[in-house]
Design a protein around this motif. Structure first.
Motif, PDB file in Angstrom:
ATOM      1  N   PRO A  25      -6.705  -2.068  -0.297  1.00 52.27           N
ATOM      2  CA  PRO A  25      -5.442  -1.310  -0.190  1.00 52.27           C
ATOM      3  C   PRO A  25      -5.617   0.172   0.141  1.00 52.27           C
ATOM      4  O   PRO A  25      -4.934   0.669   1.051  1.00 52.27           O
ATOM      5  CB  PRO A  25      -4.806  -1.507  -1.576  1.00 52.27           C
ATOM      6  CG  PRO A  25      -5.380  -2.792  -2.064  1.00 52.27           C
ATOM      7  CD  PRO A  25      -6.782  -2.847  -1.545  1.00 52.27           C
ATOM      8  N   PRO A  26      -6.523   0.923  -0.523  1.00 47.59           N
ATOM      9  CA  PRO A  26      -6.660   2.347  -0.165  1.00 47.59           C
ATOM     10  C   PRO A  26      -7.101   2.547   1.284  1.00 47.59           C
ATOM     11  O   PRO A  26      -6.627   3.460   1.970  1.00 47.59           O
ATOM     12  CB  PRO A  26      -7.740   2.859  -1.138  1.00 47.59           C
ATOM     13  CG  PRO A  26      -7.714   1.906  -2.276  1.00 47.59           C
ATOM     14  CD  PRO A  26      -7.396   0.579  -1.670  1.00 47.59           C
ATOM     15  N   THR A  28      -6.426   0.667   3.739  1.00 49.18           N
ATOM     16  CA  THR A  28      -5.372   0.247   4.662  1.00 49.18           C
ATOM     17  C   THR A  28      -4.390   1.376   4.954  1.00 49.18           C
ATOM     18  O   THR A  28      -3.775   1.407   6.029  1.00 49.18           O
ATOM     19  CB  THR A  28      -4.610  -0.957   4.077  1.00 49.18           C
ATOM     20  OG1 THR A  28      -5.539  -2.022   3.844  1.00 49.18           O
ATOM     21  CG2 THR A  28      -3.518  -1.453   5.018  1.00 49.18           C
ATOM     22  N   ILE A  29      -4.242   2.315   4.010  1.00 50.22           N
ATOM     23  CA  ILE A  29      -3.234   3.376   4.156  1.00 50.22           C
ATOM     24  C   ILE A  29      -3.421   4.192   5.436  1.00 50.22           C
ATOM     25  O   ILE A  29      -2.480   4.307   6.230  1.00 50.22           O
ATOM     26  CB  ILE A  29      -3.235   4.292   2.912  1.00 50.22           C
ATOM     27  CG1 ILE A  29      -2.716   3.521   1.693  1.00 50.22           C
ATOM     28  CG2 ILE A  29      -2.363   5.524   3.155  1.00 50.22           C
ATOM     29  CD1 ILE A  29      -2.756   4.311   0.402  1.00 50.22           C
ATOM     30  N   VAL A 159       0.647  -6.435  -3.673  1.00 45.52           N
ATOM     31  CA  VAL A 159      -0.043  -5.143  -3.772  1.00 45.52           C
ATOM     32  C   VAL A 159      -0.168  -4.497  -2.398  1.00 45.52           C
ATOM     33  O   VAL A 159       0.056  -3.286  -2.231  1.00 45.52           O
ATOM     34  CB  VAL A 159      -1.435  -5.316  -4.424  1.00 45.52           C
ATOM     35  CG1 VAL A 159      -2.223  -4.014  -4.355  1.00 45.52           C
ATOM     36  CG2 VAL A 159      -1.302  -5.773  -5.867  1.00 45.52           C
ATOM     37  N   MET A 160      -0.514  -5.293  -1.386  1.00 43.80           N
ATOM     38  CA  MET A 160      -0.673  -4.747  -0.037  1.00 43.80           C
ATOM     39  C   MET A 160       0.657  -4.246   0.521  1.00 43.80           C
ATOM     40  O   MET A 160       0.714  -3.189   1.164  1.00 43.80           O
ATOM     41  CB  MET A 160      -1.260  -5.810   0.897  1.00 43.80           C
ATOM     42  CG  MET A 160      -2.673  -6.238   0.570  1.00 43.80           C
ATOM     43  SD  MET A 160      -3.841  -4.858   0.420  1.00 43.80           S
ATOM     44  CE  MET A 160      -3.657  -4.062   2.007  1.00 43.80           C
ATOM     45  N   THR A 163       1.463  -0.972  -1.138  1.00 42.28           N
ATOM     46  CA  THR A 163       0.583   0.074  -0.622  1.00 42.28           C
ATOM     47  C   THR A 163       1.098   0.613   0.706  1.00 42.28           C
ATOM     48  O   THR A 163       1.198   1.836   0.900  1.00 42.28           O
ATOM     49  CB  THR A 163      -0.844  -0.471  -0.430  1.00 42.28           C
ATOM     50  OG1 THR A 163      -1.344  -0.912  -1.691  1.00 42.28           O
ATOM     51  CG2 THR A 163      -1.761   0.613   0.121  1.00 42.28           C
ATOM     52  N   SER A 167       3.143   4.240   1.432  1.00 44.23           N
ATOM     53  CA  SER A 167       2.368   5.169   2.241  1.00 44.23           C
ATOM     54  C   SER A 167       3.294   6.026   3.104  1.00 44.23           C
ATOM     55  O   SER A 167       2.881   7.053   3.640  1.00 44.23           O
ATOM     56  CB  SER A 167       1.379   4.410   3.132  1.00 44.23           C
ATOM     57  OG  SER A 167       2.069   3.629   4.093  1.00 44.23           O
TER      58      SER A 167
END
Length: 213
Positions: A25-26, A28-29, A159-160, A163, A167
């Motif tokens: 997830p981090p 992917t931002i 969660v994704m 995220t 963002s």
């Protein structure tokens, strides 16, 4: 009533954790912000929903029919992983070599980054697909195990989505210059991920083929 018969927690926890680590997830931002920098806020929200839906659909299909699909098309897992790495590398080059993102979104719906590369192969990539296929193999056709795999996939995608959805606040905070910086960083990271993915597939193929031994 036996709770394990309804939900196999021992399978749920590792499957969810593995998916979350692979989807990252981090990481992917910046990729999401870079690919959707020309979108309106509404377009970015729609892209987050679509990417999540596409990824979920692809992973569920491979969870149920993955082995049969690969066998029918005579495709190895290594080939799937290598092609995913090549596709991600091309996307990374676009992020690195592209111009600035100062111009507003043109509204061109012909290119929908939510489908490719966000939905697949970034979220529903070879790693996530194989992880779910392995989890299904461990389910042993028990009802509680199947429910555990499904819950893990749904939770990871929730969660994704969150995220990518939130963002947008980061997008407004950074502005065009900050987004451009994140885009270049994302391109570099994505190129590294793609190279590692392709190299892992290549060396696994060499090892299994027994070349050089």
């Amino acid at each position: 009533m036996n709770f394990d018969a309804v939900l196999d927690v021992a399978l749920l926890a590792p499957t969810f954790t593995t998916l979350l680590v692979i989807m990252d997830p981090p990481g992917t931002i910046p990729v999401f912000l870079g690919l959707t920098s020309r979108y309106t806020p509404a377009g970015q929200k729609r892209a987050a929903r679509q990417a999540t839906a596409v990824s979920f659909g692809v992973i569920v299909v491979f969870a149920v029919l993955g082995q049969q699909i690969l066998h029918l098309l005579q495709i190895s897992v290594e080939a799937l992983q290598f092609s995913g790495g090549v596709l991600l590398f091309l996307v990374a080059m676009e992020l690195l070599m592209g111009g600035d993102a100062k111009e507003p979104d043109t509204g061109d719906e012909r290119v929908n980054v939510a489908l490719v590369p966000l939905g697949t192969p970034l979220l529903a990539g070879p790693g996530a697909i194989v992880a779910v296929m392995v989890a299904v193999g461990q389910a042993n056709h028990g009802f509680g195990s199947w429910v555990a795999v499904l819950v893990a996939v749904v939770a990871a995608h929730a969660v994704m989505w969150a995220t990518m959805r939130f963002s947008l606040k980061l997008s407004r905070l950074l502005g065009p210059g900050g987004i451009m910086l994140l885009t270049k960083i994302a391109g570099l990271l994505l190129a590294s991920i793609a190279t590692q993915m392709a190299m892992s597939a290549f060396f696994r193929f060499v090892h299994e083929a027994g070349i050089g031994s």
